[in-house]
Design a protein around this motif. Structure first.
Motif, PDB file in Angstrom:
ATOM      1  N   THR A  39      52.435  41.902  36.165  1.00 48.34           N
ATOM      2  CA  THR A  39      51.576  43.031  36.863  1.00 48.34           C
ATOM      3  C   THR A  39      50.339  42.018  36.421  1.00 48.34           C
ATOM      4  O   THR A  39      49.577  43.078  37.557  1.00 48.34           O
ATOM      5  CB  THR A  39      51.820  44.121  35.975  1.00 48.34           C
ATOM      6  N   LYS A  40      49.902  41.604  35.896  1.00 47.69           N
ATOM      7  CA  LYS A  40      48.368  40.788  36.110  1.00 47.69           C
ATOM      8  C   LYS A  40      48.769  39.400  36.494  1.00 47.69           C
ATOM      9  O   LYS A  40      47.297  39.247  37.309  1.00 47.69           O
ATOM     10  CB  LYS A  40      47.901  41.388  34.661  1.00 47.69           C
ATOM     11  N   GLY A  41      49.292  38.542  36.341  1.00 48.34           N
ATOM     12  CA  GLY A  41      48.634  37.612  36.202  1.00 48.34           C
ATOM     13  C   GLY A  41      48.912  36.734  38.196  1.00 48.34           C
ATOM     14  O   GLY A  41      49.353  36.141  38.126  1.00 48.34           O
ATOM     15  N   THR A  42      50.334  38.082  38.588  1.00 48.72           N
ATOM     16  CA  THR A  42      50.417  37.660  40.162  1.00 48.72           C
ATOM     17  C   THR A  42      49.508  38.442  41.085  1.00 48.72           C
ATOM     18  O   THR A  42      49.870  38.591  41.959  1.00 48.72           O
ATOM     19  CB  THR A  42      51.751  37.727  40.312  1.00 48.72           C
ATOM     20  N   GLY A  43      48.343  39.340  40.267  1.00 48.58           N
ATOM     21  CA  GLY A  43      47.723  40.084  41.252  1.00 48.58           C
ATOM     22  C   GLY A  43      46.144  39.853  41.323  1.00 48.58           C
ATOM     23  O   GLY A  43      46.821  38.709  42.090  1.00 48.58           O
ATOM     24  N   THR A  44      45.358  40.557  41.830  1.00 43.14           N
ATOM     25  CA  THR A  44      43.970  39.912  42.491  1.00 43.14           C
ATOM     26  C   THR A  44      43.331  38.927  41.062  1.00 43.14           C
ATOM     27  O   THR A  44      43.452  38.724  40.003  1.00 43.14           O
ATOM     28  CB  THR A  44      42.729  40.904  42.550  1.00 43.14           C
ATOM     29  N   ASN A  45      42.352  38.291  41.467  1.00 39.93           N
ATOM     30  CA  ASN A  45      42.066  37.139  41.010  1.00 39.93           C
ATOM     31  C   ASN A  45      41.200  37.395  39.661  1.00 39.93           C
ATOM     32  O   ASN A  45      41.674  37.085  38.639  1.00 39.93           O
ATOM     33  CB  ASN A  45      41.261  36.090  41.799  1.00 39.93           C
ATOM     34  N   GLU A  46      40.777  38.910  39.947  1.00 37.84           N
ATOM     35  CA  GLU A  46      40.179  39.310  38.774  1.00 37.84           C
ATOM     36  C   GLU A  46      41.244  39.978  37.567  1.00 37.84           C
ATOM     37  O   GLU A  46      41.112  39.679  36.293  1.00 37.84           O
ATOM     38  CB  GLU A  46      39.341  40.385  38.818  1.00 37.84           C
ATOM     39  N   GLU A  47      42.793  40.157  38.030  1.00 32.53           N
ATOM     40  CA  GLU A  47      43.550  40.164  36.883  1.00 32.53           C
ATOM     41  C   GLU A  47      44.382  39.899  36.246  1.00 32.53           C
ATOM     42  O   GLU A  47      44.907  39.337  35.196  1.00 32.53           O
ATOM     43  CB  GLU A  47      44.548  41.613  37.864  1.00 32.53           C
ATOM     44  N   LYS A  48      43.934  38.100  37.140  1.00 32.45           N
ATOM     45  CA  LYS A  48      44.361  36.887  36.650  1.00 32.45           C
ATOM     46  C   LYS A  48      43.563  36.499  35.794  1.00 32.45           C
ATOM     47  O   LYS A  48      43.886  35.880  34.886  1.00 32.45           O
ATOM     48  CB  LYS A  48      45.284  35.649  38.167  1.00 32.45           C
ATOM     49  N   ALA A  49      42.668  36.843  35.841  1.00 32.99           N
ATOM     50  CA  ALA A  49      41.591  36.645  35.202  1.00 32.99           C
ATOM     51  C   ALA A  49      41.667  37.285  33.916  1.00 32.99           C
ATOM     52  O   ALA A  49      41.812  36.333  33.157  1.00 32.99           O
ATOM     53  CB  ALA A  49      40.171  36.431  35.557  1.00 32.99           C
ATOM     54  N   ILE A  50      41.737  38.038  33.927  1.00 35.46           N
ATOM     55  CA  ILE A  50      42.514  39.244  32.630  1.00 35.46           C
ATOM     56  C   ILE A  50      43.261  38.628  31.753  1.00 35.46           C
ATOM     57  O   ILE A  50      43.351  38.877  30.716  1.00 35.46           O
ATOM     58  CB  ILE A  50      42.570  40.829  33.211  1.00 35.46           C
ATOM     59  N   PHE A  51      44.448  38.485  33.120  1.00 31.58           N
ATOM     60  CA  PHE A  51      45.946  37.898  31.899  1.00 31.58           C
ATOM     61  C   PHE A  51      45.457  36.878  30.796  1.00 31.58           C
ATOM     62  O   PHE A  51      45.852  36.842  29.959  1.00 31.58           O
ATOM     63  CB  PHE A  51      46.438  37.420  33.024  1.00 31.58           C
ATOM     64  N   MET A  52      44.250  35.500  31.465  1.00 30.93           N
ATOM     65  CA  MET A  52      44.640  34.691  31.075  1.00 30.93           C
ATOM     66  C   MET A  52      43.598  34.402  29.980  1.00 30.93           C
ATOM     67  O   MET A  52      43.805  33.902  29.151  1.00 30.93           O
ATOM     68  CB  MET A  52      43.573  33.422  31.900  1.00 30.93           C
ATOM     69  N   GLY A  53      42.317  35.543  30.423  1.00 25.40           N
ATOM     70  CA  GLY A  53      41.513  35.714  28.894  1.00 25.40           C
ATOM     71  C   GLY A  53      42.001  36.226  28.117  1.00 25.40           C
ATOM     72  O   GLY A  53      41.826  35.592  27.095  1.00 25.40           O
ATOM     73  N   THR A  54      42.725  36.997  28.142  1.00 25.07           N
ATOM     74  CA  THR A  54      43.172  37.673  26.838  1.00 25.07           C
ATOM     75  C   THR A  54      44.037  37.029  25.927  1.00 25.07           C
ATOM     76  O   THR A  54      43.962  37.160  24.659  1.00 25.07           O
ATOM     77  CB  THR A  54      44.158  38.912  27.354  1.00 25.07           C
TER      78      THR A  54
END
Length: 412
Positions: A39-54
């Motif tokens: 849901t997040k890791g394959t989304g927009t660049n910001e969503e990917k960053a939130i996924f990795m940041g979390t």
């Protein structure tokens, strides 16, 4: 002290309920990770960053908290503090997680830097660095090679020196010590503890918070930042030790650990909560007072933006609550209150790490939600599983430790 004078439950047995809880939390965490990946890791660049940041702030937090348990052992060892011997194996068991969580941390961080994720670390973007005088000036320090080498050295030596301290501790299980063997044992402990403290100062007290955390906001800097990170993780580390001590006491273990030891753990939590607040206030006040744009940029989004509530919730949990609850002597000797405060402080400093990392990644909205708590459940489950396993691997008390009698008769 002869072996016959001691009568205690030496060996911890992992209860089936503990195993069930750890597996359940690990399962919840893995499920959250898989759902978050899609849901997040394959989304927009910001969503990917939130996924990795979390994942990043969780693994850094738990690595440094578990490493703080070994710092606690080494600091009290250098101070010739025999009071902690009756529950030292608890801190040792927690510190066994440093290589486990450390490897996870390295995998996450190396994936970020080696794939050039400049949504998290802006200094990874070569074009941005070339056009930015501040980033260019820090490029000798903020570069992939330095980041990777220093991170490996940090986690590697934390793990190696921690393993050495635990190995020396196991020698106190073998046979009684005479004067000479006791002196040799204490000397080996002291030397290894000194080496660990020096390396801890060079990493946790200096470079690692700059690399892993402060460089997310690469234009900003604070000379107090590393001390702030240390205070946050150390008080959380002592809270984690306290939780396990109380749990073992409730299960009938650690007979020689009593209210006197709990009182001193409470004093550590209280004192370092005040120390953390001193650093929090000093860092914020000086930047607010000078009002220089290159410094206020860090706090602007946290104090005036969407993270305002979390920023001040952080202070309420980590300062106001310990101040009001742990100031009294009786509260530091109350098992229920100490359990509540230990859980609250661990949660509060987890929130502290969230607000250190995520505002630099997701500036416009607060991302705290199910995914954050799912990843938190994963790390709690892993912590329970590995600490329980480590506690069961050796006697809970090093019965031939030269300082054991001092710890048993300890009074504060």
């Amino acid at each position: 002290m002869s072996e016959q004078t001691l009568d205690f439950k030496e060996q911890f047995e992992v209860p089936s309920k503990m195993k069930t809880w750890s597996y359940a939390l690990i399962g919840i965490g893995l499920l959250a990770f898989i759902i978050g990946l899609f849901t997040k890791g394959t989304g927009t660049n910001e969503e990917k960053a939130i996924f990795m940041g979390t994942i990043m702030y969780n693994t850094i937090f738990w690595t440094m908290v578990c490493n703080a348990a070994m710092f606690f052992i080494c600091a009290t060892t250098l101070a010739m503090g025999g009071w902690q011997i009756t529950f030292r194996r608890v801190a040792e068991a927690i510190s066994t997680l440093v290589p486990v969580f450390g490897i996870i941390t390295l995998i996450v961080l190396f994936y970020i830097v080696l794939t050039g994720n400049h949504e998290i670390y802006h200094w990874l973007d070569a074009k941005q660095v070339a056009a930015d005088a501040i980033l260019k000036g820090k490029s000798g320090f903020l570069n992939v090679k330095f980041f990777v080498i220093w991170s490996i050295l940090a986690v590697g030596l934390w793990s190696l020196l921690g393993w050495r301290m635990r190995k020396i501790s196991s020698e106190a299980d073998i046979e009684p010590m005479d004067f000479n063997s006791g002196n040799t044992y204490v000397w080996k402990n002291t030397v290894t503890a000194g080496l660990f403290i020096v390396w801890f100062a060079l990493t946790v007290g200096s470079t690692l918070p700059w690399l892993w955390l402060m460089s997310i906001d690469a234009h900003w800097y604070s000379t107090m930042y590393s001390w702030y990170v240390f205070a946050s993780t150390f008080v959380a580390g002592v809270a984690l030790i306290t939780l396990w001590v109380i749990y073992l006491k409730n299960k009938g273990y650690l007979e020689y650990t009593n209210q006197e030891h709990l009182h001193d753990l409470g004093k550590f939590i209280f004192a370092f909560s005040i120390f953390w607040t001193y650093l929090w206030f000093s860092q914020y006040m000086l930047i607010w007072y000078s009002n220089q744009p290159e410094e206020t940029v860090y706090f602007k989004g946290r104090v005036q933006g969407p993270y305002k509530g979390i920023f001040f919730l952080n202070v309420i949990i980590n300062f106001i609550c310990p101040l009001l609850i742990l100031m009294k002597r009786s509260s530091k000797r109350n098992y229920t209150l100490m359990t509540f405060m230990a859980v609250l402080i661990l949660f509060g400093h987890w929130i502290d790490f969230y607000q250190m990392v995520m505002p630099g990644i997701s500036k416009d909205h607060v991302s705290l939600g199910w995914f954050d708590f799912g990843i938190l459940a994963l790390f709690i489950g892993l912590m329970i599983h590995f600490v329980g396993k480590a506690l069961a691997s050796k006697p809970l008390i090093a019965k031939y430790n030269p300082f054991l009698k001092e710890s048993i008769v300890y009074h504060t």
